[in-house]
Scaffold this motif. Structure first.
Motif, PDB file in Angstrom:
ATOM      1  N   LEU A 313     -16.102 -13.016  -5.913  1.00 30.52           N
ATOM      2  CA  LEU A 313     -15.280 -13.596  -6.972  1.00 30.52           C
ATOM      3  C   LEU A 313     -14.747 -12.529  -7.922  1.00 30.52           C
ATOM      4  O   LEU A 313     -13.554 -12.511  -8.252  1.00 30.52           O
ATOM      5  N   LEU A 314     -15.614 -11.633  -8.361  1.00 32.11           N
ATOM      6  CA  LEU A 314     -15.188 -10.579  -9.284  1.00 32.11           C
ATOM      7  C   LEU A 314     -14.101  -9.703  -8.673  1.00 32.11           C
ATOM      8  O   LEU A 314     -13.095  -9.388  -9.317  1.00 32.11           O
ATOM      9  N   LYS A 315     -14.290  -9.318  -7.433  1.00 29.71           N
ATOM     10  CA  LYS A 315     -13.306  -8.453  -6.774  1.00 29.71           C
ATOM     11  C   LYS A 315     -11.988  -9.185  -6.554  1.00 29.71           C
ATOM     12  O   LYS A 315     -10.909  -8.595  -6.702  1.00 29.71           O
ATOM     13  N   PHE A 316     -12.066 -10.462  -6.222  1.00 33.85           N
ATOM     14  CA  PHE A 316     -10.848 -11.251  -6.024  1.00 33.85           C
ATOM     15  C   PHE A 316     -10.052 -11.351  -7.320  1.00 33.85           C
ATOM     16  O   PHE A 316      -8.824 -11.174  -7.330  1.00 33.85           O
ATOM     17  N   LEU A 317     -10.730 -11.642  -8.437  1.00 37.70           N
ATOM     18  CA  LEU A 317     -10.047 -11.801  -9.717  1.00 37.70           C
ATOM     19  C   LEU A 317      -9.411 -10.502 -10.191  1.00 37.70           C
ATOM     20  O   LEU A 317      -8.284 -10.492 -10.710  1.00 37.70           O
ATOM     21  N   CYS A 318     -10.136  -9.398 -10.043  1.00 37.78           N
ATOM     22  CA  CYS A 318      -9.589  -8.101 -10.479  1.00 37.78           C
ATOM     23  C   CYS A 318      -8.404  -7.681  -9.611  1.00 37.78           C
ATOM     24  O   CYS A 318      -7.405  -7.159 -10.123  1.00 37.78           O
ATOM     25  N   LYS A 319      -8.502  -7.936  -8.316  1.00 34.74           N
ATOM     26  CA  LYS A 319      -7.390  -7.615  -7.415  1.00 34.74           C
ATOM     27  C   LYS A 319      -6.176  -8.479  -7.748  1.00 34.74           C
ATOM     28  O   LYS A 319      -5.032  -8.017  -7.722  1.00 34.74           O
ATOM     29  N   TRP A 320      -6.414  -9.733  -8.080  1.00 36.86           N
ATOM     30  CA  TRP A 320      -5.328 -10.645  -8.439  1.00 36.86           C
ATOM     31  C   TRP A 320      -4.566 -10.126  -9.665  1.00 36.86           C
ATOM     32  O   TRP A 320      -3.326 -10.157  -9.695  1.00 36.86           O
ATOM     33  N   SER A 346     -11.344   0.361  -9.457  1.00 33.21           N
ATOM     34  CA  SER A 346     -12.697   0.813  -9.103  1.00 33.21           C
ATOM     35  C   SER A 346     -13.597  -0.373  -8.785  1.00 33.21           C
ATOM     36  O   SER A 346     -14.377  -0.336  -7.828  1.00 33.21           O
ATOM     37  N   LEU A 347     -13.478  -1.439  -9.580  1.00 34.11           N
ATOM     38  CA  LEU A 347     -14.338  -2.597  -9.335  1.00 34.11           C
ATOM     39  C   LEU A 347     -14.003  -3.273  -8.013  1.00 34.11           C
ATOM     40  O   LEU A 347     -14.903  -3.723  -7.292  1.00 34.11           O
ATOM     41  N   THR A 348     -12.718  -3.340  -7.671  1.00 36.34           N
ATOM     42  CA  THR A 348     -12.328  -4.019  -6.430  1.00 36.34           C
ATOM     43  C   THR A 348     -12.749  -3.238  -5.191  1.00 36.34           C
ATOM     44  O   THR A 348     -12.945  -3.826  -4.121  1.00 36.34           O
ATOM     45  N   SER A 349     -12.912  -1.935  -5.315  1.00 37.30           N
ATOM     46  CA  SER A 349     -13.203  -1.107  -4.132  1.00 37.30           C
ATOM     47  C   SER A 349     -14.649  -0.625  -4.050  1.00 37.30           C
ATOM     48  O   SER A 349     -15.094  -0.178  -2.989  1.00 37.30           O
ATOM     49  N   SER A 350     -15.410  -0.732  -5.133  1.00 41.05           N
ATOM     50  CA  SER A 350     -16.769  -0.179  -5.139  1.00 41.05           C
ATOM     51  C   SER A 350     -17.797  -1.183  -4.631  1.00 41.05           C
ATOM     52  O   SER A 350     -17.579  -2.394  -4.662  1.00 41.05           O
ATOM     53  N   SER A 351     -18.915  -0.673  -4.172  1.00 36.60           N
ATOM     54  CA  SER A 351     -20.053  -1.509  -3.778  1.00 36.60           C
ATOM     55  C   SER A 351     -20.983  -1.634  -4.973  1.00 36.60           C
ATOM     56  O   SER A 351     -21.349  -0.636  -5.596  1.00 36.60           O
ATOM     57  N   PHE A 352     -21.366  -2.865  -5.303  1.00 38.25           N
ATOM     58  CA  PHE A 352     -22.243  -3.082  -6.443  1.00 38.25           C
ATOM     59  C   PHE A 352     -23.652  -2.586  -6.112  1.00 38.25           C
ATOM     60  O   PHE A 352     -24.168  -2.815  -5.024  1.00 38.25           O
ATOM     61  N   LEU A 481     -20.318 -17.430 -14.951  1.00 37.54           N
ATOM     62  CA  LEU A 481     -19.547 -16.234 -15.284  1.00 37.54           C
ATOM     63  C   LEU A 481     -18.858 -16.452 -16.628  1.00 37.54           C
ATOM     64  O   LEU A 481     -18.191 -17.470 -16.831  1.00 37.54           O
ATOM     65  N   VAL A 482     -19.024 -15.503 -17.536  1.00 36.29           N
ATOM     66  CA  VAL A 482     -18.392 -15.593 -18.858  1.00 36.29           C
ATOM     67  C   VAL A 482     -16.923 -15.190 -18.710  1.00 36.29           C
ATOM     68  O   VAL A 482     -16.586 -14.006 -18.667  1.00 36.29           O
ATOM     69  N   PHE A 483     -16.061 -16.201 -18.616  1.00 34.87           N
ATOM     70  CA  PHE A 483     -14.648 -15.948 -18.340  1.00 34.87           C
ATOM     71  C   PHE A 483     -14.001 -15.101 -19.436  1.00 34.87           C
ATOM     72  O   PHE A 483     -13.216 -14.192 -19.155  1.00 34.87           O
ATOM     73  N   ASP A 484     -14.317 -15.375 -20.690  1.00 32.72           N
ATOM     74  CA  ASP A 484     -13.727 -14.614 -21.805  1.00 32.72           C
ATOM     75  C   ASP A 484     -14.097 -13.129 -21.719  1.00 32.72           C
ATOM     76  O   ASP A 484     -13.280 -12.262 -22.035  1.00 32.72           O
ATOM     77  N   ALA A 485     -15.328 -12.849 -21.300  1.00 33.74           N
ATOM     78  CA  ALA A 485     -15.758 -11.456 -21.162  1.00 33.74           C
ATOM     79  C   ALA A 485     -15.021 -10.770 -20.011  1.00 33.74           C
ATOM     80  O   ALA A 485     -14.736  -9.563 -20.067  1.00 33.74           O
ATOM     81  N   LEU A 486     -14.693 -11.531 -18.969  1.00 34.28           N
ATOM     82  CA  LEU A 486     -13.929 -10.960 -17.857  1.00 34.28           C
ATOM     83  C   LEU A 486     -12.513 -10.614 -18.297  1.00 34.28           C
ATOM     84  O   LEU A 486     -11.965  -9.578 -17.906  1.00 34.28           O
ATOM     85  N   VAL A 487     -11.906 -11.466 -19.134  1.00 35.83           N
ATOM     86  CA  VAL A 487     -10.578 -11.162 -19.685  1.00 35.83           C
ATOM     87  C   VAL A 487     -10.668  -9.912 -20.565  1.00 35.83           C
ATOM     88  O   VAL A 487      -9.762  -9.073 -20.573  1.00 35.83           O
TER      89      VAL A 487
END
Length: 511
Positions: A313-320, A346-352, A481-487
């Motif tokens: 989910l995180l990688k999808f949103l950042c890529k979007w 970096s987030l979309t391509s890195s391994s957590f 997931l804290v949506f506001d923090a992701l924004v």
């Protein structure tokens, strides 16, 4: 004979307006003849204009590749320059918070809101494409799903109890107030003194003394009622909630995951997206009283499944955001944070990195030269400082911490085989901190009821939740997931109040 000279009218002046409709960073240049509108100096920043005309290329190519030559002005909404808070001069984000109803008119806030809108669409796209069902969970609930934060109470009793007591007091005392009784006592005291000096009418004196005694008793009764009312107002658990709107104690929800479980057990994978509330008086720039959360629950899944879904989910949103918000990202990169695009890529391509809570504690202990404000040891919650050091200094990439001590997580999280830790995880992201909290939830009836008893939770409050284990239980997991923090992460801002349209924080509700 010379013809008389007819003076030529002065050439019309042209006002050049920069009009923004909020759809993008760019503005449209509008040319307005003075014959059809007010002069430009009478149309300052903030003026609302609706114009009709012909699109054309500017005579001199520059910032604008197209402009509008206005033929009609259909609407003009003027502003009071002396009172309007915005101007061409850039205002700080701190200042803009005090006029949150006007701040979306600024380029920065408008850009952030477009990114937020795009991420909202991306959230629904991700889950709908993955076969999740969207479920709206209640905002008002009688169940405490977390147990770690203060809650906002929902009640219609405010003021009703005191009014009821006042009515009862009036009925018991014949409608006489304490002030009237005290005034009567003074008069009766004088009367007793006068009758006592004359000693001519002993029967009248006795009657006056009796009246004075009754007045004093009534005054004591009224004073006790006042004290009792004051004590009751300070002890909320003495309120009779059976008289409330819902006939029980209710709160604004902290999390919707418990309610999502009931639908996951019937419909499979489900998610929700909405506001959650915490009455914590914190000065943190990353948390507010009202925040939007993305929450999901997956049937027939375990801890590893939830962690993988969080990663996807995180990688999808950042890529979007990178693919669909390029213009706004370019702007926030110049205005707010030059490294924001690099962080998203970096987030979309890195391994957590995945580590256990115990490993995180031991790792932090090794850095003896780093002095943390809070002591680091097993069983103690990791602070923002601890988490920041892990992701910003040690790993420099998102970190998933799992298997926390059971005392640090809610009652419903599944107990691990060691009996000390639970199947919970947090996703920590650079610059933002904890973005996701998730877990595999306890599907075993005996284990769940034992945990409720261990924490002395009100059994009747969770009877419906325990029912899910009695009838057709299934292994399931999910996260919030804290949506506001992701924004906040996607825009490079540092204060969460700047990514929420109308932020609600302790002491201030901003409109």
């Amino acid at each position: 004979k010379l013809d008389s000279v007819i003076p030529k009218p002065p050439p019309p002046s042209i006002a050049i307006l920069q009009v923004s409709d909020g759809s993008s960073i760019a503005s449209l240049q509008v040319l307005v003849d003075s014959s059809i509108a007010l002069p430009s100096h009478l149309m300052p920043t903030g003026t609302c204009v609706l114009a009709e005309g012909i699109l054309q290329q500017p005579l001199a190519l520059g910032k604008h590749v197209i402009e509008l030559k206005a033929e009609k002005i259909l609407h003009l909404g003027i502003v009071d320059q002396d009172k309007y808070p915005l101007s061409k001069k850039r205002l700080s984000l701190d200042t803009l918070r005090d006029c949150s109803h006007f701040r979306p008119r600024t380029t920065t806030v408008a850009s952030v809101m477009r990114i937020r809108n795009s991420m909202t669409l991306a959230t629904h796209t991700f889950f709908q494409n993955a076969g999740f069902l969207y479920v709206q969970v209640p905002i008002i609930t009688g169940t405490d799903s977390e147990g770690f934060s203060d809650k906002f109470q929902v009640t219609t009793l405010l003021g009703k109890e005191s009014k009821k007591e006042e009515r009862n007091a009036v009925e018991d005392t014949g409608g006489v107030s304490l002030e009237v009784v005290k005034a009567s006592i003074k008069e009766k005291s004088k009367q007793v003194e006068e009758l006592g000096r004359s000693e001519s009418n002993k029967e009248a004196l006795a009657a006056a003394i009796q009246d004075l005694r009754k007045a004093n008793e009534l005054a004591l009764q009224l004073e006790e009622r006042e004290k009792s009312k004051s004590r009751t107002s300070l002890v909320p658990n003495k309120v009779d909630f059976s008289e409330d709107f819902f006939c029980r104690q209710t709160f604004l929800t902290v999390s919707g995951r418990l309610h999502l479980e009931s639908y996951a057990c019937a419909l499979g994978n489900v998610y929700s997206f909405g506001p959650r509330f915490r009455a914590e008086k914190t000065g943190s720039k990353k948390y507010l009283a009202e925040m939007w959360m993305i929450e999901l629950e997956m049937a027939f899944s375990q801890l590893e499944d939830a962690m993988n879904c969080a990663d996807d989910l995180l990688k999808f949103l950042c890529k979007w955001v990178l693919e669909n918000c390029s213009e706004d990202l370019t702007f926030v990169s110049k205005r707010i944070d030059k490294t924001i695009v690099d962080h998203l890529q970096s987030l979309t391509s890195s391994s957590f990195v995945k580590i256990s809570y115990a490993e995180a504690v031991e790792l932090l202990k090794q850095f003896t030269d780093k002095k943390f404000e809070a002591k680091i040891e097993w069983g103690v919650p990791l602070t923002e400082e601890h988490e920041s050091y892990l992701v910003d200094e040690i790993y420099k990439t998102p970190v998933i911490i799992c298997n926390y001590p059971k005392e640090l997580k809610p009652f419903y999280v599944r107990l691990n085989d060691d009996g000390k830790t639970v199947a919970a995880f947090d996703v920590i992201v650079p610059k933002v901190g904890t973005l996701i909290r998730g877990s595999q939830n306890e599907e075993r009836f005996n284990m769940l009821t034992a945990r409720i008893k261990e924490l002395s939770l009100p059994k009747e409050q969770y009877e419906w939740y325990v029912d899910l284990r009695r009838h057709g239980t299934v292994k399931h997991s999910g996260f919030s997931l804290v949506f506001d923090a992701l924004v906040l992460f996607a825009t490079g801002l540092t204060d969460i109040r700047d990514v929420i349209p109308f932020p609600r924080s302790c002491g201030k509700s901003y409109n």
